[in-house]
Design a protein around this motif. Structure first.
Motif, PDB file in Angstrom:
ATOM      1  N   VAL A   1       1.106  -1.162  -0.284  1.00 41.35           N
ATOM      2  CA  VAL A   1      -0.245   0.042   0.275  1.00 41.35           C
ATOM      3  C   VAL A   1       0.883   0.778   0.153  1.00 41.35           C
ATOM      4  N   VAL A   2       0.825   2.388  -1.078  1.00 43.05           N
ATOM      5  CA  VAL A   2       1.496   3.527  -1.499  1.00 43.05           C
ATOM      6  C   VAL A   2       0.317   4.433  -1.175  1.00 43.05           C
ATOM      7  N   ALA A   3       0.527   5.291   0.053  1.00 42.75           N
ATOM      8  CA  ALA A   3      -0.360   6.484  -0.240  1.00 42.75           C
ATOM      9  C   ALA A   3       0.062   7.747   0.205  1.00 42.75           C
TER      10      ALA A   3
ATOM     11  N   GLU B   1      -0.335  -5.669  -4.772  1.00 42.85           N
ATOM     12  CA  GLU B   1       0.608  -6.836  -5.098  1.00 42.85           C
ATOM     13  C   GLU B   1       1.512  -7.102  -5.866  1.00 42.85           C
ATOM     14  N   GLU B   2       2.315  -7.487  -4.021  1.00 42.17           N
ATOM     15  CA  GLU B   2       3.597  -8.020  -4.973  1.00 42.17           C
ATOM     16  C   GLU B   2       3.741  -9.186  -6.194  1.00 42.17           C
ATOM     17  N   PRO B   3       4.745  -9.466  -6.787  1.00 40.56           N
ATOM     18  CA  PRO B   3       5.012  -9.704  -7.652  1.00 40.56           C
ATOM     19  C   PRO B   3       5.648 -11.230  -7.739  1.00 40.56           C
ATOM     20  N   ASP B   4       5.845 -11.746  -8.564  1.00 36.14           N
ATOM     21  CA  ASP B   4       6.651 -12.957  -8.385  1.00 36.14           C
ATOM     22  C   ASP B   4       8.073 -12.542  -9.195  1.00 36.14           C
TER      23      ASP B   4
ATOM     24  N   GLY C   1       9.052  -5.622  -9.560  1.00 31.12           N
ATOM     25  CA  GLY C   1       8.857  -4.569 -10.027  1.00 31.12           C
ATOM     26  C   GLY C   1       7.695  -4.312 -11.178  1.00 31.12           C
ATOM     27  N   ALA C   2       6.861  -5.748 -11.022  1.00 29.48           N
ATOM     28  CA  ALA C   2       6.134  -6.221 -12.013  1.00 29.48           C
ATOM     29  C   ALA C   2       4.484  -5.774 -11.217  1.00 29.48           C
ATOM     30  N   TYR C   3       4.190  -4.902 -10.172  1.00 22.78           N
ATOM     31  CA  TYR C   3       3.458  -4.995  -9.545  1.00 22.78           C
ATOM     32  C   TYR C   3       1.971  -5.155 -10.306  1.00 22.78           C
ATOM     33  N   VAL C   4       1.219  -6.057  -9.606  1.00 20.73           N
ATOM     34  CA  VAL C   4      -0.623  -6.060  -9.488  1.00 20.73           C
ATOM     35  C   VAL C   4      -1.804  -5.001  -8.986  1.00 20.73           C
TER      36      VAL C   4
ATOM     37  N   HIS D   1       6.926   4.961 -10.655  1.00 18.26           N
ATOM     38  CA  HIS D   1       6.528   4.343 -11.541  1.00 18.26           C
ATOM     39  C   HIS D   1       6.530   2.509 -10.104  1.00 18.26           C
ATOM     40  N   ASP D   2       6.036   1.144 -10.716  1.00 20.54           N
ATOM     41  CA  ASP D   2       6.741   0.580 -10.640  1.00 20.54           C
ATOM     42  C   ASP D   2       7.827   0.200  -9.905  1.00 20.54           C
TER      43      ASP D   2
END
Length: 150
Positions: A6-8, A17-20, A23-26, A133-134
């Motif tokens: 959560v970035v706020a 959602e943290e990716p596998d 840097g490729a967040y969902v 950015h991600d």
């Protein structure tokens, strides 16, 4: 079930959602609260209290605490962000939470988290990364100093 990031700040929040792979967040949700950025005079009504009673000297008056309208809006948005997290955790949609928020908004959000949410709070970072950015977000978080989650 994966961890959420959560970035706020006081006017917007991204839930990712943290990716596998880093840097490729969902993207799960984007929350926006424009009232937090408005001028206090645009948010307030003319009358801060009210008077009850009819005859002279028999009425009573009440006034709200001296909390500004902008501060109330920030707290309202912090509650909204926390409620979104609380509901997701209770429903089992995320395993843990990394909370990155500007100060003092980080404290406002944490104060509204449920006991269950506090238990899965993995990391807190007191910074405003909402404009990143991600890929840059992942890079900054890799080098960020975490604060205590509880």
């Amino acid at each position: 079930m994966k961890n959420w990031l959560v970035v706020a700040n006081a006017s917007k929040a991204r839930i990712l959602e943290e990716p596998d792979r880093p840097g490729a967040y969902v993207h799960i949700a984007d929350l926006v609260h424009t009232q937090s950025r408005q001028k206090g005079s645009d948010l307030e009504t003319d009358a801060p209290g009210h008077v009850m009673g009819g005859a002279h000297g028999t009425g009573s008056s009440s006034f709200d605490h001296r909390t500004g309208a902008r501060e109330r809006e920030r707290d309202r948005f912090a509650r909204q962000v926390a409620t979104t997290l609380n509901e997701a955790i209770a429903a089992g949609r995320c395993a843990g939470v990394v909370l990155v928020a500007s100060n003092p908004f980080l404290g406002h959000v944490k104060s509204h988290l449920s006991e269950q949410a506090h238990k899965v709070l993995l990391r807190c970072v007191a910074s405003d990364y909402t404009s990143l950015h991600d890929a840059e977000l992942a890079q900054r978080l890799a080098g960020a100093e975490p604060s205590a989650p509880a």
